[in-house]
Write an enzyme that holds these catalytic residues in place. Structure first.
Site, PDB file in Angstrom:
ATOM      1  N   GLU A 227       0.842  -1.198   0.000  1.00  9.68           N
ATOM      2  CA  GLU A 227       0.000   0.000   0.000  1.00  9.68           C
ATOM      3  C   GLU A 227       0.879   1.250   0.000  1.00  9.68           C
ATOM      4  OE1 GLU A 227      -3.248   2.031   3.112  1.00  9.68           O
ATOM      5  OE2 GLU A 227      -2.540  -0.022   3.399  1.00  9.68           O
ATOM      6  N   GLU A 232      -3.166  10.850   3.428  1.00 12.78           N
ATOM      7  CA  GLU A 232      -4.143  10.598   4.482  1.00 12.78           C
ATOM      8  C   GLU A 232      -4.216  11.889   5.276  1.00 12.78           C
ATOM      9  OE1 GLU A 232      -4.653   6.298   5.850  1.00 12.78           O
ATOM     10  OE2 GLU A 232      -2.495   6.654   6.006  1.00 12.78           O
TER      11      GLU A 232
END
Length: 452
Positions: A227, A232
């Protein structure tokens, strides 16, 4: 939450199959983006987005009876993984009215709470609208605009990549009849066990409904893959984080051997659930990102991420720039003693883990080299979510909870520890949203002007 009065019948073509429903037509919202070949030379691509299968209405192939209601499987339709997959279908989505997802040209807006729905996760489809768009990030640059001004503490408007299969797993697992069209095949470095279907089978066996979330639970199986968290963020904090795994492809795990958020042994799996993160606030630079700061989260910004390779073609550095109000702004420098630089490198990650006293799980899974092999074909994911496990404290507050806030690496943002509790943020900020737009991809220095 998805009841329908329509009925239909279907002939089962396999003993085990993850079916596609027909009660609601699946129409993917269009989203354009740009592929660049050199600075100023970009071509518009006609793509679309699809919502993840976990959000979809799952019902009997024979009628509109729910296979899954709240956080519980129907015992008759779903006595085990294989029977459930044969009996149940994923149906089409009403993107705006059910999920709060809207597009306009190159812009995608995700609303937080829409009716009884909370959050969303979407994938970029390719121009054929048959599979996911894949990206080779090595020696490349990915750029997008984002508006986080309506994302308070406790929320995460995320843009990231994982090594999902471009067809949603159909070719590897022929029992999967739904595929990318219905948002199947998700995986990440947490090896999530809350997925309702993995590898063409249901995740019914061992399913335990969540004690604090009326819509979710965890099963015996999880879905793992590398990932790359490009973004974020909310309006208080942001993090850039690569997460390597031992395999460069999606794999299914079982029970606590999955590791990650959903298992008793966080580091017991084949992936690094923590990654090597660059959060400017955590790196000691508390004036860089936030309302009224160097990167002012009250206004839209352009986010540029570069993936630098070494002589062998392996990932060696991840660099970050911002463009706001016509100014190019380099990522914040680390102000942590013993940790230098403003980019993610092997040396940075090693020094950071040591300075913060964190287990170096990143290195145990081969660090940047451990994610490099997967980066030749990754799927773009855009999501908005709140955190039922840690209230997003790892992003925007002090974390771990029992740590001293003044210790290096503990403070990640200025949010109160209670502000991200899901019941609080869902009740106080249901109208929150994030907008991603102007996505560009190409060679290094091709997607933005360094002299902006």
């Amino acid at each position: 939450m998805h009841q329908r009065a329509l009925l239909f019948s279907a002939l089962l073509t396999a003993v085990r199959a993850q079916q596609a429903g027909t009660l609601t037509e699946e129409v993917h919202p269009s989203l354009t983006w740009q592929k660049c070949t050199s600075e100023g030379s970009c071509t518009e691509q006609s793509g679309s987005v699809v919502i993840d299968s976990n959000w979809r209405w799952t019902h009997s192939v024979n009628d509109s009876t729910n296979c899954y209601t709240g956080n519980t499987w129907d015992a008759t339709l779903c006595p085990d993984d294989e029977t459930c997959a044969a009996n149940c279908a994923l149906d089409g989505a009403d993107y705006e009215s059910t999920y709060g997802v809207t597009t306009d040209g190159d812009s995608l807006t995700l609303k937080f709470v829409t009716g009884s729905n909370v959050g969303s996760r979407l994938y970029l489809m390719d121009t054929s609208d048959e599979g996911y768009q894949t990206f080779n990030l090595l020696d490349a640059e990915f750029t997008f605009d984002v508006d986080v001004s309506n994302l308070p503490c406790g929320l995460n408007g995320a843009l990231y990549f994982t090594a999902m299969d471009a067809d949603g797993g159909v070719s590897k697992y022929p029992a999967n009849k739904a595929g990318a069209k219905y948002g199947t095949g998700y995986c990440d470095s947490q090896c999530p066990r809350d997925l309702k279907f993995i590898d063409g089978q249901a995740n019914v066996d061992g399913w335990e409904p969540s004690s604090n979330n009326d819509n979710t639970g965890i099963g015996n199986h999880g879905s793992c893959c590398p990932e790359m968290d490009i973004w974020e963020a909310n309006k208080i904090s942001t993090a850039l984080t690569p997460h390597p795994c031992d395999s460069s492809e999606q794999t299914m795990c079982e029970g606590n051997d999955c590791g990650g958020t959903y298992s008793d042994d966080r580091y017991g799996g084949t992936c690094d659930p923590d990654g090597c993160d660059f959060n400017p606030y955590r790196m000691g630079n508390d004036s860089f990102y936030g309302p009224g700061k160097t990167i002012d989260t009250g206004s839209k910004m352009t986010v540029v991420t570069q993936f630098i390779t070494d002589g062998s073609g392996s990932l060696s550095e991840i660099k970050r720039y911002y463009v706001q109000n016509g100014n190019v702004i380099a990522n914040a420098d680390s102000n942590i003693s013993g940790v230098t630089g403003n980019s993610i490198t092997t040396d940075f990650c090693t020094a950071q883990k040591k300075a913060f006293g964190d287990e170096d799980i990143f290195a145990e899974h081969n660090g940047l080299a451990g994610i490099s092999d997967a980066m030749s074909s990754m799927v773009l994911i855009l999501s908005l979510w709140d955190d039922y496990y840690a209230s997003m404290e790892w992003l925007d507050s002090d974390y771990p909870e029992n740590a001293t806030a003044t210790d290096p690496g503990v403070a990640r943002g200025t949010c109160d520890s209670e502000s991200g509790v899901p019941a609080t943020v869902e009740g106080a900020h249901p109208d929150s949203s994030v907008t991603f737009s102007n996505i560009k991809f190409g060679p290094i220095n091709s997607t933005f002007s360094a002299s902006a």
